[in-house]
Scaffold this motif. Structure first.
Motif, PDB file in Angstrom:
ATOM      1  N   LYS A  22       0.371   5.069  13.848  1.00  0.00           N
ATOM      2  CA  LYS A  22       1.659   5.628  14.279  1.00  0.00           C
ATOM      3  C   LYS A  22       2.803   5.051  13.442  1.00  0.00           C
ATOM      4  CE  LYS A  22       4.438   6.353  18.465  1.00  0.00           C
ATOM      5  NZ  LYS A  22       4.537   6.080  19.928  1.00  0.00           N
ATOM      6  N   GLU A  23       2.755   3.754  13.176  1.00  0.00           N
ATOM      7  CA  GLU A  23       3.803   3.111  12.383  1.00  0.00           C
ATOM      8  C   GLU A  23       3.767   3.599  10.939  1.00  0.00           C
ATOM      9  OE1 GLU A  23       7.093   0.743  11.694  1.00  0.00           O
ATOM     10  OE2 GLU A  23       6.116   1.296  13.581  1.00  0.00           O
ATOM     11  N   PHE A  24       2.566   3.777  10.385  1.00  0.00           N
ATOM     12  CA  PHE A  24       2.401   4.292   9.020  1.00  0.00           C
ATOM     13  C   PHE A  24       3.026   5.690   8.928  1.00  0.00           C
ATOM     14  CE2 PHE A  24      -1.042   4.689   5.464  1.00  0.00           C
ATOM     15  CZ  PHE A  24      -0.023   4.868   4.528  1.00  0.00           C
ATOM     16  N   ASP A  25       2.723   6.527   9.885  1.00  0.00           N
ATOM     17  CA  ASP A  25       3.261   7.890   9.906  1.00  0.00           C
ATOM     18  C   ASP A  25       4.792   7.866   9.971  1.00  0.00           C
ATOM     19  OD1 ASP A  25       2.923  10.821  10.155  1.00  0.00           O
ATOM     20  OD2 ASP A  25       3.659  10.526  12.187  1.00  0.00           O
ATOM     21  N   TYR A  26       5.343   6.954  10.782  1.00  0.00           N
ATOM     22  CA  TYR A  26       6.801   6.844  10.909  1.00  0.00           C
ATOM     23  C   TYR A  26       7.427   6.441   9.569  1.00  0.00           C
ATOM     24  CZ  TYR A  26      11.394   5.249  12.434  1.00  0.00           C
ATOM     25  OH  TYR A  26      12.752   5.077  12.566  1.00  0.00           O
ATOM     26  N   LEU A  27       6.830   5.490   8.872  1.00  0.00           N
ATOM     27  CA  LEU A  27       7.373   5.043   7.578  1.00  0.00           C
ATOM     28  C   LEU A  27       7.397   6.191   6.571  1.00  0.00           C
ATOM     29  CD1 LEU A  27       5.634   1.558   7.258  1.00  0.00           C
ATOM     30  CD2 LEU A  27       8.073   1.978   7.631  1.00  0.00           C
ATOM     31  N   LEU A  28       6.323   6.972   6.530  1.00  0.00           N
ATOM     32  CA  LEU A  28       6.253   8.085   5.580  1.00  0.00           C
ATOM     33  C   LEU A  28       7.317   9.140   5.866  1.00  0.00           C
ATOM     34  CD1 LEU A  28       2.403   8.683   5.198  1.00  0.00           C
ATOM     35  CD2 LEU A  28       3.961   7.718   3.509  1.00  0.00           C
ATOM     36  N   LYS A  29       7.616   9.340   7.132  1.00  0.00           N
ATOM     37  CA  LYS A  29       8.543  10.407   7.507  1.00  0.00           C
ATOM     38  C   LYS A  29      10.011   9.987   7.432  1.00  0.00           C
ATOM     39  CE  LYS A  29       5.353  12.904  10.564  1.00  0.00           C
ATOM     40  NZ  LYS A  29       5.007  13.242  11.971  1.00  0.00           N
ATOM     41  N   HIS A  30      10.304   8.679   7.493  1.00  0.00           N
ATOM     42  CA  HIS A  30      11.691   8.246   7.629  1.00  0.00           C
ATOM     43  C   HIS A  30      12.201   7.376   6.483  1.00  0.00           C
ATOM     44  CE1 HIS A  30      10.570   9.342  11.780  1.00  0.00           C
ATOM     45  NE2 HIS A  30      11.833   9.623  11.940  1.00  0.00           N
ATOM     46  N   HIS A  31      11.358   7.111   5.466  1.00  0.00           N
ATOM     47  CA  HIS A  31      11.809   6.249   4.376  1.00  0.00           C
ATOM     48  C   HIS A  31      11.355   6.800   3.031  1.00  0.00           C
ATOM     49  CE1 HIS A  31      13.268   3.041   7.017  1.00  0.00           C
ATOM     50  NE2 HIS A  31      12.183   3.219   7.740  1.00  0.00           N
ATOM     51  N   THR A  82     -13.870   6.824  13.346  1.00  0.00           N
ATOM     52  CA  THR A  82     -13.072   7.193  14.511  1.00  0.00           C
ATOM     53  C   THR A  82     -11.964   8.145  14.074  1.00  0.00           C
ATOM     54  OG1 THR A  82     -11.511   5.361  14.222  1.00  0.00           O
ATOM     55  CG2 THR A  82     -13.494   4.934  15.539  1.00  0.00           C
ATOM     56  N   GLN A  83     -11.337   8.775  15.043  1.00  0.00           N
ATOM     57  CA  GLN A  83     -10.213   9.655  14.737  1.00  0.00           C
ATOM     58  C   GLN A  83      -9.073   8.860  14.127  1.00  0.00           C
ATOM     59  OE1 GLN A  83     -10.245  13.066  14.959  1.00  0.00           O
ATOM     60  NE2 GLN A  83      -8.327  12.856  13.826  1.00  0.00           N
ATOM     61  N   GLU A  84      -8.896   7.625  14.594  1.00  0.00           N
ATOM     62  CA  GLU A  84      -7.837   6.773  14.032  1.00  0.00           C
ATOM     63  C   GLU A  84      -8.081   6.512  12.552  1.00  0.00           C
ATOM     64  OE1 GLU A  84      -8.330   3.545  16.674  1.00  0.00           O
ATOM     65  OE2 GLU A  84      -6.783   4.204  18.091  1.00  0.00           O
ATOM     66  N   LYS A  85      -9.350   6.272  12.186  1.00  0.00           N
ATOM     67  CA  LYS A  85      -9.685   6.036  10.776  1.00  0.00           C
ATOM     68  C   LYS A  85      -9.429   7.298   9.950  1.00  0.00           C
ATOM     69  CE  LYS A  85     -11.531   4.051   7.149  1.00  0.00           C
ATOM     70  NZ  LYS A  85     -10.701   3.131   6.320  1.00  0.00           N
ATOM     71  N   LYS A  86      -9.787   8.452  10.488  1.00  0.00           N
ATOM     72  CA  LYS A  86      -9.524   9.709   9.778  1.00  0.00           C
ATOM     73  C   LYS A  86      -8.026   9.908   9.566  1.00  0.00           C
ATOM     74  CE  LYS A  86     -13.621  12.111  11.591  1.00  0.00           C
ATOM     75  NZ  LYS A  86     -14.099  13.241  12.439  1.00  0.00           N
ATOM     76  N   ASP A  87      -7.243   9.639  10.619  1.00  0.00           N
ATOM     77  CA  ASP A  87      -5.792   9.802  10.518  1.00  0.00           C
ATOM     78  C   ASP A  87      -5.211   8.831   9.490  1.00  0.00           C
ATOM     79  OD1 ASP A  87      -5.952  11.720  12.466  1.00  0.00           O
ATOM     80  OD2 ASP A  87      -5.335  10.404  14.106  1.00  0.00           O
TER      81      ASP A  87
END
Length: 664
Positions: A108-117, A162-167
């Motif tokens: 979730k944090e990785f996704d946030y960094l990609l979208k906001h920085h 896991t789904q988390e690993k795929k994401d």
């Protein structure tokens, strides 16, 4: 990762730095000049008055051959920012405690960094997130692999994701792709900008030997300076050398040409005023306790000093540079002290993590003997694992060793746990066979109509099922569904049968209500024999109607009360009346497949018989106190009458008991 770590690892990424493939004409040695150019100390003045060497002309802008550490740190950071105007935003990107996050939270944090920085500003955060995610997933992967092998699987066939690993993989692929595109675009711009700046330096160098009006030359020089300011970013590893070379030749231009003194002094004064303001601001920052904020603003001040302002008069150069350097050193030292305090906190975190590891090791060495005990230990270790992740960072030098020790302790615990459960496999397969046998019984009898026989059997196998222990996980749900389906099929049919019976009982209740109303209007003839027959007919009619629902049995009491009123109108023996009423009661107590009410009545009558016999014995014993018994004695007569009455009562109860036994 801290801001300090950002600076220390500025060039530590795995991405191809576009600066690495740029023209190498500017070297990392600030004492050298661009290719084909003689060292500055060999340049001779074209003016008879310009006798000073370039050694005298060294500006505070140009870093010494071995710059102080506190200045180098600023220069390195500004060099990184110089590649892209957005690079400086990396200082404002928050680095969180990724170690304490779960894999889902890291994604979730990785996704946030990609979208906001900006993609180039999050390198340190992404690298730390990647490291933490891989460590956690690696630990989970090892556990799953051990379980797979312990369950009889072949290692070569093991696969787990896991789904988390795929994401995470998807996000990291996006990050690498965007970063590659960014550097590819940046590479071309940086090369063009560097070539342009080298050209400007060459043109400034060429101004020394130009034979033209000094005002024209100065105007050309100012135009080149403005062009330099707008030339755009260059590779970070060329930044400091390019600027030092530029300032070096600007100094030569000022000190070796016959410039208009007024123009030169005006520039010198402007630059001095601005640099003094920068120094004053730096000295204010040196008093600020927010070291990271002070350091970031100090970077901006150094960038202004180096990029926006030119030289000052020789007599001020060393003095103002010394002041600026001193303020910089104070901020640098405070920042180093701040990180030293952080290191102390990290040492405390290390102690805490060592304690947690020791506890996990102790739990793993204490071998439990039961499933419940192991489940308790599993919960304890899981809580300790979470405490470990929440304990904070440790010094970088021991981070990998601490993580390896932690994983070793958890792995040793899991090894002993798996050994225990491996020994339970045989028992679980035995339990599986027992439950399969019960399933066979349930399936064989689920369609039976012999409810009286099969219902107790089905209840028993349900009870037996609960007493059997665990079965292999892969079979648990499947066999439970089979067993549940067979039991439900039988009991659904049983309940349907009971519902049909209940319908008949409600109809019986309505009929008995009607009969009860008719009893209230019944008129007797006055002849005992005739009236007895009439009452018996009503009783027979009542019994023929059948049973009523359990919650409607109160109607039996109403019927008995109505009978009491009818019998009360007759002149006949009470014991005979009592037996007629009792026979009716027995019919009401008799239930299909249920003798509990009759059993209760049986126990009640037996108790009454015992009580009456006891009374008779007591009265007979009392007669022994009378000597020369005279039956005409009133007291004796009362006792004898009482005994006789009890015997009649006893006879009635014994007759009732006989009638009751006939109902079984």
């Amino acid at each position: 990762m801290s801001e300090k770590d950002n600076l220390q690892n500025a060039d530590g990424n795995n991405e191809q730095n576009p600066a690495e493939i740029q023209d190498q004409s500017i070297t990392d040695n600030t004492s050298q000049t661009p290719e084909n150019e003689q060292p500055a100390t060999e340049v001779e003045s074209t003016s008879e008055n310009s006798t000073a060497s370039t050694t005298d002309a060294t500006d505070e802008n140009a870093a010494p051959e071995k710059a102080d550490a506190h200045v180098e740190e600023i220069d390195e950071s500004n060099a990184e920012d110089a590649e892209d105007e957005d690079n400086s935003q990396r200082h404002t990107v928050e680095s969180k405690d990724y170690h304490a996050m779960t894999m889902g939270q890291l994604v979730k944090e990785f996704d946030y960094l990609l979208k906001h920085h900006k993609i180039q500003t999050i390198k340190s955060q992404v690298n730390e997130i990647k490291s933490e995610f891989n460590d956690k997933f690696g630990e989970l992967l090892e556990e799953k692999k051990e379980d797979f092998i312990n369950d009889g699987g072949n290692e070569i066939d093991f696969y787990f994701i896991t789904q988390e690993k795929k994401d995470f993989n998807s996000l990291y692929k996006e990050y690498k792709s965007n970063l590659h595109a960014y550097y590819k675009n940046l590479e071309n711009n940086l090369k063009d900008n560097l070539d342009n700046r080298l050209r400007i330096i060459e043109e400034i160098k060429g101004l020394i030997n130009v034979e033209e009006n000094i005002n024209t030359t100065y105007k050309h020089f100012k135009e080149l300076q403005e062009e330099w300011r707008n030339a755009g970013p260059i590779p970070r590893d060329k930044y400091n050398n390019a600027w030092n070379t530029y300032h070096h030749h600007v100094e030569i231009f000022y000190d070796f040409l016959h410039l208009n003194r007024d123009l030169r002094d005006m520039d010198f004064k402007h630059n001095l005023d601005q640099k003094l303001k920068i120094i004053e601001r730096a000295e204010e920052l040196a008093k600020d306790d927010n070291v990271n904020r002070s350091f970031r603003e100090l970077q901006v001040l150094h960038k202004m000093w180096k990029e926006d302002l030119g030289p000052v008069a020789k007599e001020y150069r060393e003095e103002i540079w010394e002041r600026f350097s001193n303020a910089t050193k104070i901020i640098h030292d405070k920042r180093q002290a701040y990180y030293a305090d952080l290191d102390k906190a990290y040492e405390a975190n290390l102690e805490r993590k060592e304690e947690i590891i020791a506890k996990i090791e102790a739990i793993g060495q204490d071998i439990a003997k039961t499933h419940q005990a192991w489940q308790k230990k599993i919960k304890e270790v899981e809580a300790l694992r979470q405490d470990f992740f929440n304990a904070g960072k440790v010094p970088i030098k021991v981070n990998e060793a601490t993580w390896a020790k932690f994983k070793g302790a958890v792995r040793a615990f899991n090894k002993n746990k798996n050994a225990f459960y491996k020994n339970l496999k045989k028992e679980q397969y035995d339990n599986l066979q027992k439950k399969l046998d019960l399933i066979q019984v349930a399936e064989d009898n689920k369609d039976s109509d012999d409810f009286e026989t099969i219902t107790p059997l089905m209840k028993k196998i349900q009870s037996d099922w609960k007493k059997i222990g665990h079965v292999p996980r892969k079979d648990s749900d499947k066999i439970w569904k089979r067993f549940k389906a067979a039991c439900n099929a039988y009991f659904d049919r049983l309940h349907a049968e009971k519902n049909a019976a209940n319908k008949e009982q409600f109809e019986a209740f309505d009929k008995k209500n009607e009969l009860l109303e008719s009893l209230g209007k019944l008129t007797l003839s006055g002849t005992v024999e005739t009236d007895i027959e009439t009452i018996k007919e009503k009783i027979a009619e009542w019994q023929a109607i059948g049973h009523v629902p359990h919650n409607k049995r109160f109607i039996e009491g109403k019927f008995n009360k109505a009978l009491d009123e009818l019998f009360g109108k007759l002149d006949m023996d009470q014991s005979e009346i009592e037996m007629i009423k009792f026979e009716n009661k027995l019919e009401a107590l008799s239930q299909p497949n249920d003798t509990s009410l009759l059993d209760n009545e049986h126990n009640f009558i037996r108790k009454k018989i015992d009580e009456v016999k006891g009374e008779i014995n007591q009265l007979e014993n009392n007669l022994q106190f009378f000597s020369n018994i005279d039956e005409e004695n009133p007291m004796v007569r009362d006792v004898l009458n009482n005994i006789e009455n009890h015997k009649v009562t006893l006879s009635t109860w014994e007759e009732k008991l006989k009638k009751l036994k006939e109902m079984y």
